[in-house]
Design a protein around this motif. Sequence first.
Motif, PDB file in Angstrom:
ATOM      1  N   ILE A   3      -8.749   4.687  13.247  1.00 60.61           N
ATOM      2  CA  ILE A   3      -7.453   4.130  12.896  1.00 60.61           C
ATOM      3  C   ILE A   3      -6.396   4.946  13.639  1.00 60.61           C
ATOM      4  O   ILE A   3      -6.499   6.177  13.681  1.00 60.61           O
ATOM      5  CB  ILE A   3      -7.193   4.271  11.368  1.00 60.61           C
ATOM      6  CG1 ILE A   3      -8.281   3.550  10.538  1.00 60.61           C
ATOM      7  CG2 ILE A   3      -5.787   3.825  10.986  1.00 60.61           C
ATOM      8  CD1 ILE A   3      -8.209   2.053  10.551  1.00 60.61           C
ATOM      9  N   VAL A   4      -5.412   4.272  14.202  1.00 60.17           N
ATOM     10  CA  VAL A   4      -4.310   4.989  14.864  1.00 60.17           C
ATOM     11  C   VAL A   4      -3.303   5.381  13.778  1.00 60.17           C
ATOM     12  O   VAL A   4      -2.697   4.530  13.148  1.00 60.17           O
ATOM     13  CB  VAL A   4      -3.637   4.096  15.936  1.00 60.17           C
ATOM     14  CG1 VAL A   4      -2.437   4.805  16.546  1.00 60.17           C
ATOM     15  CG2 VAL A   4      -4.647   3.708  17.013  1.00 60.17           C
TER      16      VAL A   4
ATOM     17  N   ASP B 182       0.147  11.544   3.613  1.00 60.74           N
ATOM     18  CA  ASP B 182      -1.142  12.011   3.072  1.00 60.74           C
ATOM     19  C   ASP B 182      -2.327  11.265   3.674  1.00 60.74           C
ATOM     20  O   ASP B 182      -3.374  11.855   3.917  1.00 60.74           O
ATOM     21  CB  ASP B 182      -1.188  11.811   1.546  1.00 60.74           C
ATOM     22  CG  ASP B 182      -0.284  12.795   0.827  1.00 60.74           C
ATOM     23  OD1 ASP B 182       0.097  13.807   1.444  1.00 60.74           O
ATOM     24  OD2 ASP B 182       0.043  12.539  -0.344  1.00 60.74           O
ATOM     25  N   VAL B 183      -2.178   9.921   3.853  1.00 57.92           N
ATOM     26  CA  VAL B 183      -3.364   9.134   4.226  1.00 57.92           C
ATOM     27  C   VAL B 183      -3.305   8.521   5.627  1.00 57.92           C
ATOM     28  O   VAL B 183      -4.285   7.918   6.060  1.00 57.92           O
ATOM     29  CB  VAL B 183      -3.643   8.007   3.196  1.00 57.92           C
ATOM     30  CG1 VAL B 183      -3.939   8.585   1.822  1.00 57.92           C
ATOM     31  CG2 VAL B 183      -2.503   7.006   3.136  1.00 57.92           C
ATOM     32  N   ALA B 184      -2.163   8.647   6.293  1.00 57.22           N
ATOM     33  CA  ALA B 184      -2.065   7.967   7.594  1.00 57.22           C
ATOM     34  C   ALA B 184      -1.442   8.851   8.666  1.00 57.22           C
ATOM     35  O   ALA B 184      -0.707   8.376   9.532  1.00 57.22           O
ATOM     36  CB  ALA B 184      -1.280   6.663   7.441  1.00 57.22           C
TER      37      ALA B 184
ATOM     38  N   GLU C 216     -11.061  14.273   2.349  1.00 53.40           N
ATOM     39  CA  GLU C 216     -11.729  13.413   1.349  1.00 53.40           C
ATOM     40  C   GLU C 216     -10.770  12.348   0.819  1.00 53.40           C
ATOM     41  O   GLU C 216     -11.162  11.210   0.577  1.00 53.40           O
ATOM     42  CB  GLU C 216     -12.306  14.239   0.187  1.00 53.40           C
ATOM     43  CG  GLU C 216     -13.581  15.014   0.535  1.00 53.40           C
ATOM     44  CD  GLU C 216     -14.769  14.156   1.037  1.00 53.40           C
ATOM     45  OE1 GLU C 216     -14.668  12.910   1.092  1.00 53.40           O
ATOM     46  OE2 GLU C 216     -15.796  14.760   1.412  1.00 53.40           O
ATOM     47  N   LEU C 217      -9.510  12.718   0.644  1.00 49.88           N
ATOM     48  CA  LEU C 217      -8.511  11.746   0.170  1.00 49.88           C
ATOM     49  C   LEU C 217      -8.351  10.626   1.198  1.00 49.88           C
ATOM     50  O   LEU C 217      -8.292   9.436   0.859  1.00 49.88           O
ATOM     51  CB  LEU C 217      -7.164  12.441  -0.049  1.00 49.88           C
ATOM     52  CG  LEU C 217      -6.019  11.537  -0.476  1.00 49.88           C
ATOM     53  CD1 LEU C 217      -6.130  11.189  -1.955  1.00 49.88           C
ATOM     54  CD2 LEU C 217      -4.660  12.173  -0.178  1.00 49.88           C
ATOM     55  N   VAL C 218      -8.312  11.008   2.455  1.00 53.63           N
ATOM     56  CA  VAL C 218      -8.153  10.025   3.533  1.00 53.63           C
ATOM     57  C   VAL C 218      -9.394   9.130   3.602  1.00 53.63           C
ATOM     58  O   VAL C 218      -9.293   7.898   3.687  1.00 53.63           O
ATOM     59  CB  VAL C 218      -7.884  10.738   4.878  1.00 53.63           C
ATOM     60  CG1 VAL C 218      -7.819   9.739   6.024  1.00 53.63           C
ATOM     61  CG2 VAL C 218      -6.580  11.535   4.786  1.00 53.63           C
TER      62      VAL C 218
ATOM     63  N   LEU D 177       0.816  -1.223   0.000  1.00 52.91           N
ATOM     64  CA  LEU D 177       0.000   0.000   0.000  1.00 52.91           C
ATOM     65  C   LEU D 177       0.847   1.269   0.000  1.00 52.91           C
ATOM     66  O   LEU D 177       0.470   2.270  -0.592  1.00 52.91           O
ATOM     67  CB  LEU D 177      -0.917  -0.003   1.229  1.00 52.91           C
ATOM     68  CG  LEU D 177      -2.139  -0.906   1.157  1.00 52.91           C
ATOM     69  CD1 LEU D 177      -2.830  -0.974   2.518  1.00 52.91           C
ATOM     70  CD2 LEU D 177      -3.118  -0.399   0.099  1.00 52.91           C
ATOM     71  N   TRP D 178       2.007   1.220   0.678  1.00 54.64           N
ATOM     72  CA  TRP D 178       2.825   2.444   0.748  1.00 54.64           C
ATOM     73  C   TRP D 178       3.618   2.704  -0.534  1.00 54.64           C
ATOM     74  O   TRP D 178       4.319   3.699  -0.644  1.00 54.64           O
ATOM     75  CB  TRP D 178       3.739   2.438   1.971  1.00 54.64           C
ATOM     76  CG  TRP D 178       3.045   2.428   3.304  1.00 54.64           C
ATOM     77  CD1 TRP D 178       3.547   1.906   4.452  1.00 54.64           C
ATOM     78  CD2 TRP D 178       1.764   2.986   3.660  1.00 54.64           C
ATOM     79  NE1 TRP D 178       2.663   2.077   5.493  1.00 54.64           N
ATOM     80  CE2 TRP D 178       1.558   2.733   5.039  1.00 54.64           C
ATOM     81  CE3 TRP D 178       0.752   3.662   2.962  1.00 54.64           C
ATOM     82  CZ2 TRP D 178       0.402   3.133   5.716  1.00 54.64           C
ATOM     83  CZ3 TRP D 178      -0.398   4.047   3.643  1.00 54.64           C
ATOM     84  CH2 TRP D 178      -0.561   3.793   4.991  1.00 54.64           C
TER      85      TRP D 178
END
Length: 240
Positions: A153-154, A40-42, A52-54, A32-33
């Motif tokens: 999610i952490v 950006d997502v985590a 919205e991207l997240v 995934l990375w």
Amino acid sequence: MKLKPTDFIVILTGAGISAESGIRTFRAQDGLWEEHRIEDVATPEGFMRNPELVHAFYNQRRRQLQEASVMPNPAHLALTRLEQQWPGDVLIITQNVDNLHERAGSQKLLHMHGELNKIFCQFCKTRLIWNTDLSTETACPHCGNVGMLRPDIVWFGETPYHMDEILRALAVCQLFISIGTSGLVYPAAKFAQIASQAYRIETNLQETEISGSFNKHLIGPAGSEIPKLIEALLAREFLV
Ligand code: APR
């Protein structure tokens, strides 16, 4: 070492245990990375910049859990058998946010990095089971505020859940088994060192950064290594 039936077994799982269920790991070549930037997502900052991207990232992953092909694999099922049949305590600590351990029937399970099918409201702090998509337009079913919900999610920079309970268990267990984690993310990467009084087994496709912290290595896919290991434990053949 020979285990006693009353011994306490702690198991840490990472993305590798779910790979054979069709869920991509993070740091493999097709992980995934490779496709998404962690920042950006985590991260909380990424969520503030572009919610919205997240949401799109986690919506896609949440939807995947409902695909018929995504099922617990023999490694998840073997851990459930261990919990049901081992006379002593068994605790699973997972870094995974999928629900494959619970779908396999595991009961004593701590999700240290949260769960894809839960969300929480940053305004009223309510935590909810959530199986559909989330967006910045979604109102909190509890307080009604719009734009306050986030995946449970952490993220990087946040404190993992259940750390007190995890540290207590690591300090007293007799056997620690790590399955399918690269050992690159803390605090989980330190768990084998914290459980230094325990006998420590690592299962992975390959050696990892933290292999030196373990007494024994089972190199191979979790779906075949873990059922063999659990069978040996339950047959009390476990002499090392
Ligand atoms: N069986 C056993 N191990 C496997 C298998 C398999 N079938 N497939 C892959 N692996 C191993 C890989 O060799 C790798 O060491 O699983 C590990 C997966 O590593 P990562 O992708 O880094 O996943 P993980 O260690 O769970 O990541 C930790 O990082 O990105 C964050 O929050 C995310 O919880 C995650 C944390």
